[in-house]
Scaffold this motif. Structure first.
Motif, PDB file in Angstrom:
ATOM      1  N   GLU A   1       0.844  -1.204   0.000  1.00  0.00           N
ATOM      2  CA  GLU A   1       0.000   0.000   0.000  1.00  0.00           C
ATOM      3  C   GLU A   1       0.882   1.259   0.000  1.00  0.00           C
ATOM      4  N   TYR A   2       1.971   1.201   0.770  1.00  0.00           N
ATOM      5  CA  TYR A   2       2.909   2.340   0.837  1.00  0.00           C
ATOM      6  C   TYR A   2       3.453   2.643  -0.562  1.00  0.00           C
ATOM      7  N   GLU A   3       3.901   1.576  -1.230  1.00  0.00           N
ATOM      8  CA  GLU A   3       4.506   1.760  -2.553  1.00  0.00           C
ATOM      9  C   GLU A   3       3.507   2.345  -3.551  1.00  0.00           C
ATOM     10  N   ARG A   4       2.286   1.810  -3.547  1.00  0.00           N
ATOM     11  CA  ARG A   4       1.234   2.316  -4.443  1.00  0.00           C
ATOM     12  C   ARG A   4       0.976   3.793  -4.197  1.00  0.00           C
ATOM     13  N   GLU A   5       0.796   4.152  -2.916  1.00  0.00           N
ATOM     14  CA  GLU A   5       0.498   5.557  -2.572  1.00  0.00           C
ATOM     15  C   GLU A   5       1.672   6.472  -2.951  1.00  0.00           C
ATOM     16  N   HIS A   6       2.897   5.947  -2.740  1.00  0.00           N
ATOM     17  CA  HIS A   6       4.082   6.753  -3.045  1.00  0.00           C
ATOM     18  C   HIS A   6       4.176   7.020  -4.546  1.00  0.00           C
ATOM     19  N   ARG A   7       3.922   5.973  -5.332  1.00  0.00           N
ATOM     20  CA  ARG A   7       3.968   6.152  -6.798  1.00  0.00           C
ATOM     21  C   ARG A   7       2.902   7.146  -7.250  1.00  0.00           C
ATOM     22  N   ALA A   8       1.703   7.034  -6.688  1.00  0.00           N
ATOM     23  CA  ALA A   8       0.619   7.966  -7.041  1.00  0.00           C
ATOM     24  C   ALA A   8       1.004   9.395  -6.659  1.00  0.00           C
ATOM     25  N   ALA A   9       1.648   9.548  -5.482  1.00  0.00           N
ATOM     26  CA  ALA A   9       2.049  10.885  -5.022  1.00  0.00           C
ATOM     27  C   ALA A   9       3.134  11.464  -5.934  1.00  0.00           C
ATOM     28  N   GLU A  10       4.064  10.600  -6.365  1.00  0.00           N
ATOM     29  CA  GLU A  10       5.133  11.048  -7.284  1.00  0.00           C
ATOM     30  C   GLU A  10       4.526  11.607  -8.563  1.00  0.00           C
ATOM     31  N   ALA A  11       3.544  10.866  -9.114  1.00  0.00           N
ATOM     32  CA  ALA A  11       2.900  11.279 -10.362  1.00  0.00           C
ATOM     33  C   ALA A  11       2.148  12.595 -10.145  1.00  0.00           C
ATOM     34  N   LEU A  12       1.480  12.707  -9.020  1.00  0.00           N
ATOM     35  CA  LEU A  12       0.687  13.915  -8.743  1.00  0.00           C
ATOM     36  C   LEU A  12       1.586  15.149  -8.620  1.00  0.00           C
ATOM     37  N   VAL A  13       2.708  14.994  -7.893  1.00  0.00           N
ATOM     38  CA  VAL A  13       3.618  16.140  -7.709  1.00  0.00           C
ATOM     39  C   VAL A  13       4.248  16.544  -9.055  1.00  0.00           C
TER      40      VAL A  13
END
Ligand SMILES: Cc1cc2nc3c(=O)[nH]c(=O)nc-3n(C[C@H](O)[C@H](O)[C@H](O)COP(=O)(O)O)c2cc1C
Length: 240
Positions: free
Chosen positions: A177-189
């Protein structure tokens, strides 16, 4: 895992072994040097009339002497029912003329919920290399949108991504879950570099009381308390 019964006695089968290990750890911390010095000199008689400039002076000296991470401070809050909690965070801003301190966090975190219920807190620094403890306590307010944007957008790329990753202090399923959220956050930023997380919150504690503790290797410790008194401050020496 070891538990404790109501009298505080160890209750599992490994208690003898872990009690011996605890004693051994205690022996080691008792043998470890504490306040060995040399420590800086502090003369309360020549201390400034207000605590903000003294804080700035001690911080300046800590930075000059290479005290590790002097910007890390313990924030203590209390929940609506009075339950206390404390955690470390980064000092993000300082108004030494007004003795006010800025820190940031997520409004949904433990501290965020506590401060929404009881907007008062304490900040505590301890700089072992100088034997110096500083305590500040007072009301906390939330700074506006402009200060929030400046604080968040002034962070490193990694910190900005972390700000969009998950929800501080909410339960985490696991590394997936951490990895998924981190990847989504990277894309958003990357897609929206000017966006600020809705829950990113910048707080300001305006000290009502301040205390400076200068430890001494011979235990001739000094404590100076400042209490806000109208536009000025009252100074009181305290027994250590
Ligand atoms: C060195 C260090 C610096 C930290 N800086 C911050 C910070 O500036 N803001 C923050 O919200 N949490 C920071 N944290 C995390 C907090 O200690 C804490 O784990 C988190 O804020 C959630 O705590 P809470 O639920 O009690 O609010 C930092 C942790 C460490 C170890």
């Amino acid at each position: 895992m070891q538990g404790r019964d109501q009298d505080g006695d160890a209750v599992d089968g490994g208690s003898a072994g872990s009690a011996a290990a605890d004693r051994e750890l205690l022996d080691r911390i008792r043998a470890a040097p504490v306040l060995a010095g040399p420590l800086p000199h502090f003369d309360p008689d020549t201390a400034p009339a207000a605590p903000g400039p003294l804080f700035a002076d001690w911080l300046d000296r800590a930075l000059a002497d290479g005290v590790p991470e002097p910007q890390i401070v313990t924030l203590s809050t209390a929940a609506a029912d009075g339950t206390p909690s404390a955690r470390v965070l980064l000092l993000r801003g300082l108004d030494s003329a007004d003795c006010a301190f800025v820190f940031a966090g997520d409004s949904g975190s433990g501290k965020g919920q506590d401060l929404a219920a009881r907007p008062v807190a304490a900040l505590t620094w301890y700089w072992p290399a100088h034997g110096r403890q500083i305590r500040m306590a007072g009301p906390v307010d939330v700074l506006g949108e402009e200060a929030t944007r400046r604080d968040y957008l002034g962070r490193s790329p990694a910190a900005r991504i972390a700000g969009f990753t998950g929800r501080t202090s909410a339960p985490l399923d696991g590394p997936g879950e951490y990895e998924r959220e981190h990847r989504a956050a990277e894309a958003l930023v990357a897609a929206e570099p000017g966006r600020v997380p809705a829950t990113h919150t910048v707080y300001r504690l305006r000290a009502r009381e301040a205390e400076f503790f200068q430890a001494d290797p011979a235990r001739w410790h000094l404590r100076l308390r400042y209490t806000r008194d109208g536009d000025g401050w009252t100074r009181t020496l305290l027994w250590p």
